[in-house]
Design a protein around this motif. Structure first.
Motif: not given
Length: 177
Positions: A32-55
């Motif tokens: 339950d903990v992992l199913d709740f938190e891992v998608p949130r962690f992935r989403e935030l990591s993807e947002r950082w990736c989108a923001a940091l790729l050569p903008a």
């Protein structure tokens, strides 16, 4: 810097909490903990990736930018692939789309307006690539832990260490049953 520490701390605390839950037989709680938190962690990591790729140059907003000759010897192809799996711009590309993107980037870097990029730009981008690779690795490790927790629950294995071979000490794969 603070967000970097917070993200890494979140990953470590999530891994530690779920490992403890698994170790003590609270399989459903770990899932339950992992199913709740891992998608949130992935989403935030993807947002950082989108923001940091050569903008600074929209045509370079892809992990495959790091295949440019100016990055030779600084960024491995394995690192580029991990970043691409995290990048919202790259992860859904078909092989044909990826080929076209890489070909277009090759042409872009040959244009005169890209000749003005200096060594400091390449070094800054290489540092960002290293950070994005760390995020991709943390995300994938947490997803691996999530899969392991699901396996423990499905097998009703209260002692997860029984699923991991102890001899010989080497790399191993768990078969999903």
């Amino acid at each position: 810097m603070l967000s970097d520490i917070a993200l890494k701390g979140w990953a470590v605390s999530l891994a530690a909490e779920s490992q403890l839950l698994l170790k003590h037989g609270y399989l459903q709680d770990a899932v339950d903990v992992l199913d709740f938190e891992v998608p949130r962690f992935r989403e935030l990591s993807e947002r950082w990736c989108a923001a940091l790729l050569p903008a600074d140059r929209p045509q370079l907003r892809t992990a495959y930018t790091y295949k440019a000759p100016g990055f030779a010897g600084r960024i491995s192809s394995e690192r580029i692939q991990r970043i691409a799996r995290l990048s919202p711009f790259d992860r859904a590309l078909t092989p044909e789309q990826r080929f076209l993107r890489e070909k277009n980037l090759s042409v872009e870097f040959q244009m005169t307006y890209f000749q003005e990029l200096d060594k400091s730009w390449y070094l800054a981008q290489a540092a960002l690539a290293e950070y994005l690779d760390i995020l991709s690795e943390l995300t994938e490790r947490l997803e691996g832990l999530q899969s392991f927790a699901h396996l423990c629950r499905e097998l009703n294995q209260a002692d997860p260490y029984r699923l991991i071979p102890s001899e010989p000490p080497s790399l191993y794969l768990l078969a999903a049953e």
